[in-house]
Design an enzyme around this catalytic site. Structure first.
Site, mmCIF file in Angstrom:
data_model
loop_
_atom_site.group_PDB
_atom_site.id
_atom_site.type_symbol
_atom_site.label_atom_id
_atom_site.label_comp_id
_atom_site.label_asym_id
_atom_site.label_seq_id
_atom_site.Cartn_x
_atom_site.Cartn_y
_atom_site.Cartn_z
ATOM 1 N N GLN A 58 -3.543 -16.440 -4.682
ATOM 2 C CA GLN A 58 -3.179 -16.419 -3.016
ATOM 3 C C GLN A 58 -4.292 -16.830 -2.133
ATOM 4 O O GLN A 58 -4.053 -16.970 -0.983
ATOM 5 C CB GLN A 58 -2.370 -15.315 -2.464
ATOM 6 C CG GLN A 58 -0.994 -15.188 -3.531
ATOM 7 C CD GLN A 58 -0.393 -13.797 -3.301
ATOM 8 O OE1 GLN A 58 -0.341 -12.915 -4.015
ATOM 9 N NE2 GLN A 58 -0.242 -13.473 -2.146
ATOM 10 N N PHE A 117 3.700 -12.707 -5.305
ATOM 11 C CA PHE A 117 4.078 -11.397 -4.626
ATOM 12 C C PHE A 117 3.126 -10.571 -4.310
ATOM 13 O O PHE A 117 3.399 -9.415 -4.271
ATOM 14 C CB PHE A 117 4.905 -10.794 -5.663
ATOM 15 C CG PHE A 117 6.020 -11.848 -6.240
ATOM 16 C CD1 PHE A 117 7.097 -12.306 -5.515
ATOM 17 C CD2 PHE A 117 6.038 -12.518 -7.651
ATOM 18 C CE1 PHE A 117 7.851 -13.208 -5.706
ATOM 19 C CE2 PHE A 117 7.096 -13.329 -7.794
ATOM 20 C CZ PHE A 117 7.887 -13.733 -6.966
ATOM 21 N N GLU A 159 -3.468 -11.648 -4.301
ATOM 22 C CA GLU A 159 -4.220 -11.840 -3.236
ATOM 23 C C GLU A 159 -5.563 -11.574 -3.286
ATOM 24 O O GLU A 159 -6.580 -12.138 -2.832
ATOM 25 C CB GLU A 159 -3.410 -11.093 -2.048
ATOM 26 C CG GLU A 159 -4.268 -11.002 -0.744
ATOM 27 C CD GLU A 159 -3.505 -10.364 0.529
ATOM 28 O OE1 GLU A 159 -2.265 -9.910 0.069
ATOM 29 O OE2 GLU A 159 -4.157 -10.056 1.365
ATOM 30 N N ARG A 201 -0.352 -0.558 7.338
ATOM 31 C CA ARG A 201 0.928 -1.379 7.360
ATOM 32 C C ARG A 201 2.143 -0.093 7.325
ATOM 33 O O ARG A 201 3.068 0.021 7.970
ATOM 34 C CB ARG A 201 0.965 -2.647 6.629
ATOM 35 C CG ARG A 201 2.213 -3.113 6.928
ATOM 36 C CD ARG A 201 2.306 -4.635 6.308
ATOM 37 N NE ARG A 201 1.704 -5.853 6.908
ATOM 38 C CZ ARG A 201 2.258 -6.347 7.864
ATOM 39 N NH1 ARG A 201 3.329 -6.169 8.340
ATOM 40 N NH2 ARG A 201 1.439 -7.690 8.305
ATOM 41 N N ARG A 256 4.676 -7.867 -2.108
ATOM 42 C CA ARG A 256 5.561 -8.150 -0.786
ATOM 43 C C ARG A 256 6.097 -6.897 0.005
ATOM 44 O O ARG A 256 6.704 -6.192 -0.265
ATOM 45 C CB ARG A 256 6.798 -8.704 -1.682
ATOM 46 C CG ARG A 256 7.653 -9.618 -0.829
ATOM 47 C CD ARG A 256 8.798 -10.020 -1.744
ATOM 48 N NE ARG A 256 9.312 -11.371 -0.959
ATOM 49 C CZ ARG A 256 10.096 -12.328 -1.607
ATOM 50 N NH1 ARG A 256 10.421 -12.022 -3.125
ATOM 51 N NH2 ARG A 256 10.576 -13.224 -1.235
ATOM 52 N N PHE A 312 3.802 -5.136 1.747
ATOM 53 C CA PHE A 312 2.172 -4.605 1.844
ATOM 54 C C PHE A 312 2.265 -3.129 2.678
ATOM 55 O O PHE A 312 1.447 -2.985 3.454
ATOM 56 C CB PHE A 312 1.524 -5.763 2.730
ATOM 57 C CG PHE A 312 0.041 -5.501 2.822
ATOM 58 C CD1 PHE A 312 -0.729 -6.212 1.744
ATOM 59 C CD2 PHE A 312 -0.736 -5.160 4.079
ATOM 60 C CE1 PHE A 312 -2.058 -6.248 1.611
ATOM 61 C CE2 PHE A 312 -1.996 -5.250 3.886
ATOM 62 C CZ PHE A 312 -2.893 -5.486 2.724
ATOM 63 N N ALA A 320 0.990 -11.851 4.185
ATOM 64 C CA ALA A 320 1.591 -11.214 5.362
ATOM 65 C C ALA A 320 2.675 -12.265 5.631
ATOM 66 O O ALA A 320 2.940 -12.194 7.106
ATOM 67 C CB ALA A 320 0.499 -11.049 6.362
ATOM 68 N N GLU A 336 8.400 -11.651 3.381
ATOM 69 C CA GLU A 336 8.446 -10.333 2.879
ATOM 70 C C GLU A 336 9.441 -9.422 3.624
ATOM 71 O O GLU A 336 10.092 -8.495 2.834
ATOM 72 C CB GLU A 336 7.034 -9.706 3.338
ATOM 73 C CG GLU A 336 5.886 -10.126 2.729
ATOM 74 C CD GLU A 336 4.656 -9.582 3.405
ATOM 75 O OE1 GLU A 336 4.326 -10.022 4.272
ATOM 76 O OE2 GLU A 336 4.180 -8.895 2.822
HETATM 77 N N1 MTE Z 1 8.558 -16.250 -3.157
HETATM 78 C C1 MTE Z 1 8.180 -16.850 -4.365
HETATM 79 N N2 MTE Z 1 8.908 -17.400 -4.977
HETATM 80 N N3 MTE Z 1 7.118 -16.109 -4.817
HETATM 81 C C2 MTE Z 1 5.944 -15.511 -4.298
HETATM 82 O O1 MTE Z 1 4.970 -15.120 -5.013
HETATM 83 N N4 MTE Z 1 5.501 -13.991 -2.438
HETATM 84 C C3 MTE Z 1 5.995 -13.186 -1.261
HETATM 85 C C4 MTE Z 1 6.792 -14.119 -0.262
HETATM 86 N N5 MTE Z 1 7.670 -14.679 -1.335
HETATM 87 C C5 MTE Z 1 6.468 -14.821 -3.031
HETATM 88 C C6 MTE Z 1 7.444 -15.164 -2.232
HETATM 89 C C7 MTE Z 1 4.823 -12.773 -0.496
HETATM 90 S S1 MTE Z 1 4.335 -11.197 -1.009
HETATM 91 C C8 MTE Z 1 4.411 -13.215 0.786
HETATM 92 S S2 MTE Z 1 3.189 -12.456 1.460
HETATM 93 C C9 MTE Z 1 4.875 -14.712 1.095
HETATM 94 O O2 MTE Z 1 6.050 -14.997 0.265
HETATM 95 C C10 MTE Z 1 3.917 -15.654 1.167
HETATM 96 O O3 MTE Z 1 4.302 -16.742 1.571
HETATM 97 P P1 MTE Z 1 4.375 -17.346 3.039
HETATM 98 O O4 MTE Z 1 3.572 -16.513 3.797
HETATM 99 O O5 MTE Z 1 4.300 -18.729 2.785
HETATM 100 O O6 MTE Z 1 5.913 -16.838 3.218
HETATM 101 N N1 HPA Z 2 -0.622 -8.093 4.573
HETATM 102 C C1 HPA Z 2 -1.307 -8.906 3.486
HETATM 103 N N2 HPA Z 2 -2.564 -8.936 3.254
HETATM 104 C C2 HPA Z 2 -3.408 -8.527 4.301
HETATM 105 C C3 HPA Z 2 -2.693 -7.797 5.619
HETATM 106 C C4 HPA Z 2 -1.358 -7.822 5.649
HETATM 107 O O1 HPA Z 2 -0.856 -7.322 6.517
HETATM 108 N N3 HPA Z 2 -3.726 -7.375 6.369
HETATM 109 C C5 HPA Z 2 -4.852 -7.641 5.458
HETATM 110 N N4 HPA Z 2 -4.872 -8.282 4.359
HETATM 111 MO MO1 MOS Z 3 2.210 -10.921 0.403
HETATM 112 S S1 MOS Z 3 2.084 -8.733 -0.257
HETATM 113 O O1 MOS Z 3 1.201 -10.447 1.910
HETATM 114 O O2 MOS Z 3 1.108 -11.454 -0.548
#
Ligand code: MTE
Ligand code: HPA
Ligand code: MOS
Length: 820
Positions: A231, A262, A266, A344, A376, A378, A545, A746
């Site tokens: 990520q 997920f 990260e 968080r 997801r 966090f 995030a 999330e």
């Molecule tokens: N959806 C899918 N299909 N696969 C993933 O790994 N990660 C989740 C969410 N939805 C995830 C997912 C998490 S932890 C985050 S932070 C967000 O997607 C990240 O993507 P976005 O910021 O583009 O929504």
């Molecule tokens: N979410 C995910 N990753 C991060 C964050 C957060 O709020 N802050 C720092 N790294």
């Molecule tokens: Mo999502 S836990 O911020 O990768």
């Protein structure tokens, strides 16, 4: 007794409310924004044609790496004799910490994450050495010699495994976070009612379907190209560079897509990227490291489990007058992202509720276990779950419907709207959203019907719960809230977009392509998004995030708009008219009553030497945070949602089933309702897994015993409720985000709280005669449900004047006579 229909064998057919058929992305008149366009890779995903890192054709000479893992939770390495490993079939080399030319660290914030153990192991599963062999299997076979006493000799040291034990020792990976507002102790002492207690929630393995993987290719002049399932490509670039002692510009990290992240990729893709790059550098060979699922479980961190102590004072309506909570998170052996996770958790304890007098202590406890990380939500889920459990307890104590107690505590509009950390809640839509859900879910009538059904049903008991979500959007570290993009328009009018985000199935590339297509008035099929690549967009933040589309959508819009403005100026020059009024729509550019195909204008622009590519940038406004006082404006805005879940439990076995779930969620003005509904469904079900079936269990030696799908149970399609009504709440973001949309990745995970609390409701229904809230831990496995039933029966017996032992000894069968 009348036989009951069995909800346990109900077919899991699903009826999502808004499953509008996907529209044709190729049609010139299909609008690019606000329509349920299919995921850019949907056809590839379902046909198996999507290329993940392990699918990239291997370069000639590729070797395979496998790490040898520690077998102690905490120990000094007395000796390392790798001769037997080197002699194993297929082995080309064995590397240790001593082979690392630069820094032996891949930690994202604090530099306390060794790539390979050096002198000491800090958790069971820590990579100690790495085998490079001619095949994946031979590498793993040789790496398993790490379990051999003659290969690695240890002197075991004392290991601390749980958050509670680490907290008792005052062992933390970052200093405790303590936020107080008002005079909570006085308010609690003076309150007409008080509750105090403890609660526990387990961790959660990310269980991305594509495991951790990196493929490193050495390049000329000390160059390294790393394909990483990550990520955070920029972070991988930097840790690999530091590990090799190189400047960042020597390293490129590329990721076309992940099979899920997920949060687990990260920061923790780093150890795999570093090991692959180290071996590639040492051997001048392409190196692939694909972690076996069991190794992935043993090496990487998970969602932080949490142990809570709380105390709350409230009035006759259940309104909270003062509350104190201590959240002890199991951080594992290193800091990783735990500081931000604990922050968080602290900032989400309020969830949807105004807390005038509050004391929150959030602790990242240092233990000899995997280093827990992003997952997801966090830390948000861990913060908010506690107050939902607490409010449920208040309602039971007072004999009120938990929903009424929730409403009594909701944030107000223009008053009672300041969060404990000082940010005001200015976009509150909780009341209208709940009103809409109450109607669509028929909550009140179903609650009444359920009480009647329970009275007639001695063994199977139903429960229902409605829980709200308010989730702050932005990285809680302000500088991370920035993004870049690069848009190329080629001479034939086709468009290539690169942006700082990564695609992990969440649909980010689709949304970014939609934004760019809209800017140029093109059908989606004219826009292609290329792999995340640190040599195209520099200094990116993790896609995390939930900010991916907020940040990268805006950056791509900025880049596309610059090109569009240049094209508009040319169109006005060539066709006449005013550049301000040039229209880009339906694949054409219109000015002064004349329409040219987009490609024609683009080619004219090329010939006129107009720059047809541009960068773009975005930085989220308004966000700031004071990490000393734990106050500020950490979130650009809030996303909201609510869910009603109904379950049935079998009081004889502890089995349970989710019968119906109604989710109503605020994705702002959705860019893509099909993708957003998918995120809401997926987040909810993933949360249900966390709170019910996914149990992580370490033995007394600190060995994780649940390290494969055989012992760790994630939800399957059959766990989807037979009635699953998922809707988007109609709402525009109050802030000018991209098309007034809201982040959706999330927050819906927290909608799953309704399932845990519905199970609690069913347990309470099974043991009437006590106002005590069921002491149900999470995950609510059948064992946990039976334990809670037993504790309730014991309590009910004491309340009724019996002896506690006889209560505890009552089996489930006896219980049915109590309730019949
Ligand atoms: N959806 C899918 N299909 N696969 C993933 O790994 N990660 C989740 C969410 N939805 C995830 C997912 C998490 S932890 C985050 S932070 C967000 O997607 C990240 O993507 P976005 O910021 O583009 O929504
Ligand atoms: N979410 C995910 N990753 C991060 C964050 C957060 O709020 N802050 C720092 N790294
Ligand atoms: Mo999502 S836990 O911020 O990768």
């Amino acid at each position: 007794m009348k036989p009951q229909s069995s909800p346990f064998i109900a077919p899991a057919t699903r009826a999502a409310a808004d499953s509008t058929p996907a529209v044709d992305p190729d049609a010139a008149n299909t609008p690019a924004i606000g329509v349920p366009l299919p995921h850019e890779s949907a056809a590839l995903h379902v046909s198996g044609a999507a290329i993940y890192i392990d699918d990239i054709p291997e370069v000639h000479g590729t070797l395979h790496a496998a790490p040898g893992l520690s077998r102690h939770a905490h120990a000094r390495i007395v000796s390392l004799d790798l001769a037997a490993v080197e002699r194993a079939p297929g082995v080309v080399a064995v590397l240790t910490a001593a082979d690392i030319p630069g820094e032996n660290n891949c930690g994202p914030v604090v530099h306390d994450d060794p790539i390979l153990a050096d002198g000491e192991v800090l958790y069971l599963g820590q990579p100690v050495f790495v085998v490079i062999a001619t095949s994946h299997d031979l590498a793993r076979r040789a790496a398993s010699l790490a379990d051999n006493e003659d290969v690695v000799r240890y002197e075991p040291l004392e290991a601390v495994l749980t958050a509670r034990d680490a907290n008792a020792n005052r062992q933390y990976v970052v200093p405790p976070l303590h936020l107080t507002r008002g005079t909570p102790a006085d308010k609690i002492a003076a309150a007409p009612h008080r509750l105090a207690g403890t609660f526990e929630v387990g961790g959660q393995e990310q269980f991305y379907l594509e495991g951790q993987i990196a493929y490193a290719l050495p390049k000329e002049m000390d160059g390294m190209h790393v394909y990483s399932s990550t990520q955070h490509p920029t972070e991988m670039q930097l840790v690999v560079a530091h590990m090799l002692g190189w400047p960042a510009h020597n390293v490129v990290c590329e990721c076309r897509r992940m099979g899920g992240g997920f949060g687990g990729k990260e920061s923790q893709s780093a150890i795999f990227a570093c090991i692959a790059a180290l071996a590639a550098h040492k051997l001048h060979r392409p190196i692939k490291l694909r972690a076996d699922r069991d190794d992935d479980f043993m090496i990487t961190g998970k969602r932080h489990d949490a142990a809570y102590d709380y105390e709350v004072g409230f009035d006759d309506h259940g309104r909270i007058l003062g509350v104190r909570v201590e959240i002890a998170l199991r951080a594992g052996f290193s800091a990783d992202l735990s500081g931000a996770v604990a922050t968080r958790a602290l900032c989400h304890f309020d969830n949807a509720y105004y807390l005038s007098d509050v004391d929150i202590l959030s602790l990242a406890c240092k233990t000899n276990t995997q280093s827990n990380t992003a997952f997801r939500g966090f830390g948000g889920p861990q913060g908010a779950l506690m107050i939902e459990v607490l409010i449920d307890g208040i309602a039971r104590e007072l004999g009120l419907d938990p929903l009424d107690v929730r409403r009594a505590n909701f944030y107000g509009i223009g008053e009672r709207d300041e969060t404990p950390y000082g940010q005001r809640v200015e976009d509150n839509i909780l009341e209208p959203l709940i009103d809409e859900l109450l109607v669509s879910s028929d909550y009140r009538a179903r609650r009444a019907a359920l009480a009647e059904a329970n009275a007639r049903s001695p063994v199977l008991k139903r429960g229902i719960a409605l829980t709200p979500v308010k989730f702050g959007i932005s990285f809680n570290v302000p500088f991370l809230n920035q993004a870049g993009a690069l848009v190329h328009v080629y001479r034939d009018g086709s468009v290539l977009v690169n942006h700082g985000g990564t695609e992990m199935g969440q649909g980010l590339n689709t949304k970014v392509a939609q934004v760019v297509a809209n800017e140029f008035g093109l059908p989606l099929s004219r826009v292609r998004v290329s792999a995340a690549d640190t040599s195209k967009v520099a200094n990116t933040s993790a896609t995390a995030a939930s900010t991916g589309s907020d940040l990268n959508g805006k950056a791509a819009e900025d880049a596309a708009r610059k090109i569009r403005e240049r094209l508009a100026a040319l169109a006005a020059k060539l066709l006449g008219g005013d550049a301000q009024h040039v229209v880009f729509a339906g694949g054409t550019v219109q000015s002064n009553g004349t329409a040219w195909p987009f490609a024609q204008l683009v080619n004219a622009a090329y010939l006129a030497r107009v720059q047809l590519w541009s960068d773009g940038f975005y930085a989220t406004p308004k966000v700031h945070w004071d990490s000393k006082t734990l106050t500020g404006h950490p979130f650009y805005y809030f996303a909201y949602g609510a869910a009603v879940s109904e379950v049935v439990i079998d009081t004889l076995t502890g089995e349970w089933k989710l019968l119906r779930a109604d989710l109503l969620h605020d994705a702002g003005r959705s860019i893509n309702p099909a993708i957003d509904l998918g995120q809401i469904e997926g987040g909810f079900i993933q949360g249900v897994g966390w709170l019910t079936t996914e149990e992580l269990w370490w033995n007394a030696d600190g060995r994780l015993m649940t390290h494969a799908p055989s012992t760790y149970k994630i939800p399957a399609v059959s766990d989807t409720p037979a009635a699953f009504n998922v809707r988007l709440y109609r709402n525009d973001n109050a802030e000018p985000t991209v098309f007034r949309s809201k982040a959706v990745g999330e927050p819906p995970l927290l909608l799953s709280f309704s399932v845990l609390l519905a199970i609690r409701d069913a347990i309470a229904a099974a043991v009437p005669g006590t106002r005590r809230a069921p002491p149900l831990r999470a995950p609510a496995t059948p064992e946990a449900i039976l334990d809670a039933l037993d504790a309730m029966r014991a309590h009910a017996t004491i309340s009724a004047g019996g002896s506690p032992t006889s209560g505890t000894d009552q089996g489930p069968v006896a219980e049915t006579t109590v309730t019949a």
